[in-house]
Design a protein around this motif. Sequence first.
Motif, PDB file in Angstrom:
ATOM      1  N   THR A   1       9.056   2.611   7.012  1.00  0.00           N
ATOM      2  CA  THR A   1       8.752   1.778   5.875  1.00  0.00           C
ATOM      3  C   THR A   1       8.366   2.493   4.633  1.00  0.00           C
ATOM      4  N   ARG A   2       9.027   2.018   3.655  1.00  0.00           N
ATOM      5  CA  ARG A   2       8.859   2.969   2.464  1.00  0.00           C
ATOM      6  C   ARG A   2       7.840   2.263   1.508  1.00  0.00           C
ATOM      7  N   VAL A   3       6.999   2.800   0.917  1.00  0.00           N
ATOM      8  CA  VAL A   3       5.793   2.419   0.115  1.00  0.00           C
ATOM      9  C   VAL A   3       5.975   2.963  -1.302  1.00  0.00           C
ATOM     10  N   ASN A   4       6.126   2.279  -2.449  1.00  0.00           N
ATOM     11  CA  ASN A   4       6.248   3.120  -3.748  1.00  0.00           C
ATOM     12  C   ASN A   4       4.968   2.532  -4.584  1.00  0.00           C
ATOM     13  N   VAL A   5       4.762   3.660  -5.231  1.00  0.00           N
ATOM     14  CA  VAL A   5       3.439   3.371  -6.257  1.00  0.00           C
ATOM     15  C   VAL A   5       3.838   3.679  -7.702  1.00  0.00           C
ATOM     16  N   PHE A   6       3.418   2.614  -8.453  1.00  0.00           N
ATOM     17  CA  PHE A   6       3.956   2.517  -9.833  1.00  0.00           C
ATOM     18  C   PHE A   6       2.668   2.576 -10.799  1.00  0.00           C
TER      19      PHE A   6
ATOM     20  N   VAL B   1       6.324   7.142  -0.370  1.00  0.00           N
ATOM     21  CA  VAL B   1       6.008   7.870   1.031  1.00  0.00           C
ATOM     22  C   VAL B   1       6.309   6.841   1.999  1.00  0.00           C
ATOM     23  N   PHE B   2       6.811   7.317   3.260  1.00  0.00           N
ATOM     24  CA  PHE B   2       6.924   6.700   4.571  1.00  0.00           C
ATOM     25  C   PHE B   2       5.984   6.836   5.424  1.00  0.00           C
TER      26      PHE B   2
ATOM     27  N   VAL C   1      -3.175   0.646  -9.957  1.00  0.00           N
ATOM     28  CA  VAL C   1      -1.622   0.835  -9.667  1.00  0.00           C
ATOM     29  C   VAL C   1      -0.993  -0.238  -9.249  1.00  0.00           C
ATOM     30  N   ASP C   2       0.419  -0.223  -9.284  1.00  0.00           N
ATOM     31  CA  ASP C   2       0.972  -1.340  -8.480  1.00  0.00           C
ATOM     32  C   ASP C   2       1.605  -0.563  -7.063  1.00  0.00           C
ATOM     33  N   VAL C   3       1.397  -1.175  -6.168  1.00  0.00           N
ATOM     34  CA  VAL C   3       2.017  -0.789  -4.887  1.00  0.00           C
ATOM     35  C   VAL C   3       3.089  -1.972  -4.063  1.00  0.00           C
ATOM     36  N   GLU C   4       4.023  -1.157  -3.881  1.00  0.00           N
ATOM     37  CA  GLU C   4       5.176  -2.104  -3.638  1.00  0.00           C
ATOM     38  C   GLU C   4       5.572  -1.765  -1.929  1.00  0.00           C
TER      39      GLU C   4
END
Length: 107
Positions: A57-62, A73-74, A86-89
């Motif tokens: 599962t991929r986690v994106n931080v914006f 990160v995975f 921050v925004d976390v997806e």
Amino acid sequence: GAQSAKQFGYGDQNFELPPGRYDVGINGILVHDVVVQGKQDTIVHVGVLHVQVPSDTRVNVFALGGQSALKFVFGEAALGFPAGAVDVEVAGKRESVQIEDGQVTDR
């Protein structure tokens, strides 16, 4: 304007810099106009975002409201960011997360 000095590190860091104002980058987020005074400690307020998801599962931080991911990160990871939001997806779902100074925030 801010002075330029390139230093890199992980974890607690100590750098000798001449007095002045600096822009400090932490995982893609700039903290502007950090004041460094001679013979004094300067503290940049940071915290840790801890994510724990399945390894595929991929986690994106914006940056808050940003369009391009600063980091991705995975699986499990601990990432340092300046105190603030921050925004976390994760799996297409995006939420704002508050990073607290000196604290670990789990998501």
